[in-house]
Enzyme design. Structure first.
Site, PDB file in Angstrom:
ATOM      1  N   ARG A  67       0.980  -1.297   0.139  1.00  0.00           N
ATOM      2  CA  ARG A  67       0.044   0.018  -0.229  1.00  0.00           C
ATOM      3  C   ARG A  67       1.059   1.148   0.005  1.00  0.00           C
ATOM      4  NH1 ARG A  67      -3.474  -2.694  -1.509  1.00  0.00           N
ATOM      5  NH2 ARG A  67      -5.440  -3.283  -0.476  1.00  0.00           N
TER       6      ARG A  67
ATOM      7  N   GLU B 126      -3.673   7.526  -4.778  1.00  0.00           N
ATOM      8  CA  GLU B 126      -4.031   6.884  -6.091  1.00  0.00           C
ATOM      9  C   GLU B 126      -5.267   7.633  -6.564  1.00  0.00           C
ATOM     10  OE1 GLU B 126      -4.066   2.674  -5.692  1.00  0.00           O
ATOM     11  OE2 GLU B 126      -2.165   2.894  -4.707  1.00  0.00           O
TER      12      GLU B 126
ATOM     13  N   HIS C 156      -1.363   0.296  -9.876  1.00  0.00           N
ATOM     14  CA  HIS C 156      -1.980  -0.739  -8.630  1.00  0.00           C
ATOM     15  C   HIS C 156      -2.479  -1.787  -9.805  1.00  0.00           C
ATOM     16  CE1 HIS C 156      -4.278  -0.797  -4.779  1.00  0.00           C
ATOM     17  NE2 HIS C 156      -3.926  -2.201  -5.065  1.00  0.00           N
TER      18      HIS C 156
END
Ligand code: NAP
Ligand code: 8YV
Length: 326
Positions: free
Chosen positions: A240, A269, A287
């Protein structure tokens, strides 16, 4: 005979909290009285008038279920996450309300580990940079600069859970020396356990981050950890964005205090700091560690099976641990 309750006899509404895999969204609509919160014209009014009809919420690891949403659903019995991470939902709070929580472990482990190793090779051998070099027509003028060898290096794995162990298994084939750091040493693992992220960074040429997200790991990869990794060291993050102090990372990259970084996850993000976008020392990925047809289908299937189990038997197939890491 189908084990899905039909919409007519379903024991309550299934609330879809975020956008999901299209096949999962279709299955929710087909088998349940499903409502997409993102598509109702006035979500606040919907929750006020119909919140008490919701039996289960299906959400992504990225979105989770906020405290406010949980409060608006007084008969909620289950939160089903599409994804293994669930730090976006306060599980302790949910449990106190008698709400069960599931995620999608194991089915994505191989793809995430594949990507972590690919990203490690990319940043050390500078594959993406070399690809840009060829496309820009620079090859004719000069050979591409030498990169760093992967085989034989020392790799630290921060977090040796399902994904960390799968990364270690893959890297065994590269003849690298592996060490790891977790809060509790993992029984039966032959690799050395180091007591802190800083000690691990100090002892390795590349640090691969696979810890759980959430408050417990926020900023774990600090400026001090990056300095311990040093100017010849590489960072790979598939966990993360919150785990890495992103401002410290930007400074370390731009000042050459680490050799490079490969990042699949970011603090905010889809926003990526401009300094990273402009740096040739970093590999930037949107991601995508679990983003293959096969794995996303398996994640959708597992999320649906959790929901199905809850709606028929009141239990979950893959509940998150009773004492979550975050
Ligand atoms: P897992 O099996 O629960 O492993 C988590 C690991 O983190 C454990 O080894 C745990 O060990 C360690 N850990 C937790 N807190 C720590 C701390 N403070 N210091 C050191 N180690 C710590 O989870 P997993 O299935 O491997 O998944 C790991 C994470 O990967 C997920 O939570 C998710 O955030 C991320 N992920 C990202 C993607 C992506 O698309 N990029 C995809 C899937 C998953 P201890 O409890 O002993 O400390
Ligand atoms: C997904 C993830 O991209 O499983 C996780 O924790 O981060 C990824 O697999 C994402 O969460 C899907 O919502």
């Amino acid at each position: 005979m189908s084990t899905f309750p039909t919409p007519a006899n379903a024991p309550g509404t299934v609330l879809q909290v975020s956008a999901l895999l299209p096949a999962l969204e279709r299955a929710l609509s087909e088998h349940y009285r499903a409502v997409r919160l993102t598509e109702v014209p006035d979500p606040a009014a919907y929750l006020r008038d119909h919140g008490s009809e919701v039996a289960a919420a299906v959400t992504s690891a990225r979105t989770g279920v906020s405290d406010a949403l949980m409060d608006a659903l007084p008969r909620l019995g289950a939160i089903v996450h599409f994804g293994v991470g669930y730090e976006t939902t306060d599980v302790v709070r949910a449990r106190a309300r008698g709400i069960d929580v599931s995620n999608t472990p194991d089915v994505l482990t191989d793809c995430v580990a594949d990507l972590a190793v690919g990203a490690l090779i990319d940043v050390m051998r500078r594959l993406s940079a070399a690809d840009r070099y060829v496309r820009e027509g620079a090859w004719a003028a000069a050979p591409f600069p030498l990169a760093d060898r992967v085989s034989g290096k020392r790799v630290g794995i921060l977090g040796l859970g399902r994904i960390g162990r799968a990364v270690a298994r893959r890297l065994d084939g590269f003849g690298v020396d592996i060490a790891y750091c977790t809060r509790t040493p993992v029984p039966g693992v032959r690799h050395p356990h180091l007591p802190s992220a800083e000690a691990l960074a100090e002892a390795c040429d590349a640090l691969v981050v696979t810890v759980a997200g959430g408050g417990g790991t926020r900023g774990l990869v600090s400026g001090a950890v990056l300095d311990a990794l040093g100017p010849r060291g590489y960072l790979v993050n598939v966990a993360r964005g919150s785990v890495v102090d992103e401002a410290a990372l930007v400074a370390a990259v731009t000042e050459g205090r680490i050799a490079g970084a490969a990042l699949d996850v970011f603090a905010d993000e889809p926003n990526v700091p401009r300094a990273l976008l402009e740096s040739d020392r970093v590999v930037l990925l949107p991601h995508i560690a679990s983003a293959t047809h096969e794995t996303r289908a398996a994640m959708g299937d597992l999320a649906l099976r959790n929901l199905q189990r809850f709606m028929t038997e009141g239990t979950l197939l893959t509940p998150v641990p009773r004492h979550p890491a975050h």
